[in-house]
Design an enzyme around this catalytic site. Structure first.
Site, PDB file in Angstrom:
ATOM      1  N   LYS A 129     138.367 -25.211  46.456  1.00  0.00           N
ATOM      2  CA  LYS A 129     137.244 -24.987  45.537  1.00  0.00           C
ATOM      3  C   LYS A 129     137.742 -24.974  44.102  1.00  0.00           C
ATOM      4  CE  LYS A 129     134.450 -22.183  48.683  1.00  0.00           C
ATOM      5  NZ  LYS A 129     133.668 -20.937  48.844  1.00  0.00           N
ATOM      6  N   LYS A 134     136.046 -18.320  39.256  1.00  0.00           N
ATOM      7  CA  LYS A 134     135.761 -17.903  40.637  1.00  0.00           C
ATOM      8  C   LYS A 134     136.956 -17.239  41.314  1.00  0.00           C
ATOM      9  CE  LYS A 134     131.839 -19.845  39.933  1.00  0.00           C
ATOM     10  NZ  LYS A 134     130.647 -19.026  39.712  1.00  0.00           N
ATOM     11  N   GLU A 177     140.330 -21.364  50.462  1.00  0.00           N
ATOM     12  CA  GLU A 177     139.818 -20.352  51.400  1.00  0.00           C
ATOM     13  C   GLU A 177     139.797 -20.925  52.799  1.00  0.00           C
ATOM     14  OE1 GLU A 177     135.827 -19.505  50.142  1.00  0.00           O
ATOM     15  OE2 GLU A 177     136.433 -18.013  48.671  1.00  0.00           O
ATOM     16  N   ILE A 192     134.551 -21.774  56.777  1.00  0.00           N
ATOM     17  CA  ILE A 192     133.623 -21.323  57.833  1.00  0.00           C
ATOM     18  C   ILE A 192     132.689 -22.482  58.166  1.00  0.00           C
ATOM     19  CG2 ILE A 192     131.900 -19.623  58.499  1.00  0.00           C
ATOM     20  CD1 ILE A 192     132.996 -17.696  56.614  1.00  0.00           C
ATOM     21  N   ARG A 210     123.110 -13.458  36.379  1.00  0.00           N
ATOM     22  CA  ARG A 210     121.807 -13.755  35.765  1.00  0.00           C
ATOM     23  C   ARG A 210     120.692 -13.315  36.713  1.00  0.00           C
ATOM     24  NH1 ARG A 210     123.524 -18.499  38.495  1.00  0.00           N
ATOM     25  NH2 ARG A 210     122.080 -18.899  40.197  1.00  0.00           N
ATOM     26  N   HIS A 212     124.128 -18.151  54.196  1.00  0.00           N
ATOM     27  CA  HIS A 212     124.281 -17.724  52.811  1.00  0.00           C
ATOM     28  C   HIS A 212     123.408 -16.494  52.616  1.00  0.00           C
ATOM     29  CE1 HIS A 212     124.312 -18.692  48.302  1.00  0.00           C
ATOM     30  NE2 HIS A 212     123.714 -17.532  48.472  1.00  0.00           N
TER      31      HIS A 212
HETATM   32  C1  MV4 Z   1     132.217 -22.201  51.700  1.00  0.00           C
HETATM   33  C2  MV4 Z   1     131.732 -22.750  52.898  1.00  0.00           C
HETATM   34  C3  MV4 Z   1     132.465 -22.547  54.045  1.00  0.00           C
HETATM   35  N1  MV4 Z   1     133.635 -21.854  53.999  1.00  0.00           N
HETATM   36  N2  MV4 Z   1     133.368 -21.507  51.700  1.00  0.00           N
HETATM   37  C4  MV4 Z   1     129.035 -24.185  48.763  1.00  0.00           C
HETATM   38  C5  MV4 Z   1     128.687 -23.863  47.338  1.00  0.00           C
HETATM   39  C6  MV4 Z   1     129.565 -22.732  46.947  1.00  0.00           C
HETATM   40  N3  MV4 Z   1     128.827 -21.750  46.219  1.00  0.00           N
HETATM   41  C7  MV4 Z   1     130.125 -22.182  48.215  1.00  0.00           C
HETATM   42  N4  MV4 Z   1     129.840 -23.135  49.245  1.00  0.00           N
HETATM   43  C8  MV4 Z   1     130.416 -23.031  50.469  1.00  0.00           C
HETATM   44  N5  MV4 Z   1     131.561 -22.327  50.533  1.00  0.00           N
HETATM   45  C9  MV4 Z   1     134.055 -21.349  52.838  1.00  0.00           C
HETATM   46  N6  MV4 Z   1     135.205 -20.678  52.806  1.00  0.00           N
HETATM   47  C10 MV4 Z   1     130.524 -23.448  52.856  1.00  0.00           C
HETATM   48  C11 MV4 Z   1     129.856 -23.590  51.638  1.00  0.00           C
HETATM   49  C12 MV4 Z   1     128.612 -24.289  51.689  1.00  0.00           C
HETATM   50  C13 MV4 Z   1     127.418 -23.630  51.412  1.00  0.00           C
HETATM   51  C14 MV4 Z   1     127.379 -22.288  51.030  1.00  0.00           C
HETATM   52  C15 MV4 Z   1     126.205 -21.656  50.758  1.00  0.00           C
HETATM   53  C16 MV4 Z   1     125.012 -22.357  50.873  1.00  0.00           C
HETATM   54  C17 MV4 Z   1     125.013 -23.670  51.222  1.00  0.00           C
HETATM   55  C18 MV4 Z   1     126.209 -24.338  51.507  1.00  0.00           C
HETATM   56  C19 MV4 Z   1     126.216 -25.672  51.877  1.00  0.00           C
HETATM   57  C20 MV4 Z   1     127.388 -26.315  52.129  1.00  0.00           C
HETATM   58  C21 MV4 Z   1     128.594 -25.626  52.022  1.00  0.00           C
END
Ligand code: MV4
Length: 449
Positions: A158, A116, A200, A203, A292, A208
């Site tokens: 992360k 990532k 990071e 937020i 994918r 999403h």
């Molecule tokens: C984040 C975030 C807030 N700020 N990154 C969760 C899974 C991973 N693919 C990325 N995720 C997140 N990254 C930053 N800098 C909040 C999440 C996140 C989230 C993201 C997408 C869809 C659902 C989520 C649920 C909780 C946290």
């Protein structure tokens, strides 16, 4: 075009790929575990080969068993579907070494996107907006403190090898950083065999939003608009829609131009999804890329009229995107998908067993992707997704009303499903207004207590 394709998957996506092959005149080979002997993907493929016991590690994830089946059946190509081996670069390499075309990007690209932090730096280099954060991995607690000071709290740690939210920790103060750093690293090491982390800016209430891309093997890349996927619980999406109410034509054009340039540079091929977070100021930032076809691809198929799985097969056989897509893609109407899971709609506990009654809704603009049937059995070994209900209307309002009508006609007896949960969400005022972020389900479920 391919003569014969092996589908290295099960359930609705295996059937989806079989359908696309059948319509293109390609012979199909299903593989199945002992638990899936009576599955529809086995019944509807031209050939089917049992590759092992029920547990995924002993069957669908067993690379030598899958490759042996492909060699015995003498196929030209393997379609991996989603999950399972779909993002396994080693598997794609074994396919290449066995002279079998892997329907997806080259293993080098899959490997890059799987790391990532490397993917993040590659996007940064190509001027795709990313969140403020560490340059590469943070290699100690002290390094993490330094970056956190520079970026400003709150930050999120992360896992470099991550996905699905594991090995992630939100850090709000310098005091709590040491514990959370070690917790995230240990969790990542246990889950992925790699404890490396990156950082990071966090937020608080992101949306999403993801962009569908197609890339051919001649350097041409196109985007097929976006999907809004904020309605999820514990990193499992429940509802997806396209287009997103938050994405303006200007944002859409900017992302399209940036991704075309960036993914051409990277050498991307086949279908892919680029994930972004959108903050309250509607700024959009790259977070990761999935290499994918995704569960929610039908919503994009509804608004574009493009069959994405057929496009994958045609791209992998060497066709040009200019021969697959119209010169200008039009976006038509609004599409929504509900994931129907075999689980208790309140406690979310899995519900396996025999389905005694099964009625699937239909009608204009209603699509159901499923491999389930009455008297069929949902085995306990696999993902709980048993059907996808997708609707298409002229407007979001029409699509929501159509979804409510279709949900009310979707009958599944013998096991529990998430249908009642979806019905409750479609009555929620904020959902209907399109006012939600990734915390929506948390608030929704807390309010139901
Ligand atoms: C984040 C975030 C807030 N700020 N990154 C969760 C899974 C991973 N693919 C990325 N995720 C997140 N990254 C930053 N800098 C909040 C999440 C996140 C989230 C993201 C997408 C869809 C659902 C989520 C649920 C909780 C946290």
């Amino acid at each position: 075009m391919f003569r014969k394709v092996l589908i290295a998957n099960r359930g609705e996506i295996a059937l989806r790929v079989i359908n696309a092959c059948r319509e293109l005149g390609i012979r199909t080979v299903a593989i199945y575990s002992e638990a899936d002997r009576n599955s529809l993907h086995v019944r509807f493929a031209d050939e089917a080969i049992c590759i092992g016991p029920p547990r995924p590690a002993d069957s669908y994830l067993n690379v030598p068993a899958v490759i042996s089946a492909a060699e015995i059946a003498n196929v030209d190509a393997i379609h991996p579907g989603y999950g399972l081996l779909s993002e396994n670069a080693n598997f794609a390499e074994v396919c290449r070494a066995s002279n079998i075309k892997f329907i997806g990007p080259p293993p080098e690209v899959t490997r890059l996107m799987g790391e990532k932090e490397k993917a993040r730096q590659a996007m940064k280099k190509a001027k795709v907006p990313i969140l403020p954060g560490s340059d590469g991995v943070v290699d100690s607690e002290e390094d993490a403190q330094e970056w956190a000071q520079r970026v400003g709290f709150p930050v999120i740690l992360k896992a470099k090898a991550g996905g699905g939210g594991r090995g992630m920790r939100i850090v709000r103060t310098a005091e709590e950083l040491p514990n959370l750093y070690h917790a995230a690293s240990t969790e990542a090491a246990n889950a992925f065999g790699n404890g490396e982390l990156y950082m990071e800016k966090f937020i608080e209430r992101p949306r999403h939003i993801e962009f569908q891309v197609l890339a051919d093997e001649h350097g041409d890349v196109r985007t097929l608009f976006e999907r809004e996927c904020s309605i999820q619980r514990r990193h499992q999406k429940l509802i997806e829609e396209a287009p997103s109410l938050q994405v303006t034509p200007k944002i859409r054009e900017e992302i399209d131009a940036t991704l075309r340039r960036c993914l051409t540079e990277i050498g991307y091929q086949n279908a892919g999804t680029v994930e972004f977070l959108m903050d309250e100021d509607r700024q959009i930032y790259f977070i990761e890329m999935n290499t994918r076809i995704q569960v929610e691809h039908p919503v994009t198929e509804f608004i574009t009229g493009i069959d994405l799985v057929k496009a994958q097969l045609r791209i992998a056989s060497g066709e040009r995107l200019s021969d697959i897509l119209p010169a200008k893609l039009e976006m038509r109407g609004h599409a929504i998908e509900c994931r129907i899971n075999a689980e208790n709609p309140v406690k979310f506990t899995p519900s396996a067993g025999r389905i005694t009654a099964f009625n699937v809704p239909g009608g204009n603009g209603v699509r159901v992707d499923t491999a389930q049937y009455a008297e069929g059995v949902v085995p306990p070994y696999y993902d709980s997704l048993i059907a996808k209900l997708i609707v298409h209307g002229d407007t979001r309002e029409e699509a929501m009303n159509k979804m409510q009508r279709a949900l009310s006609q979707f009958v599944v007896q013998g096991i529990e499903t998430s249908i009642p949960l979806h019905q409750a969400i479609f009555e929620d005022e904020n959902f209907r207004k399109g006012e939600f972020d990734t915390k929506f389900m948390e608030r929704f479920l807390a309010a139901r207590q």
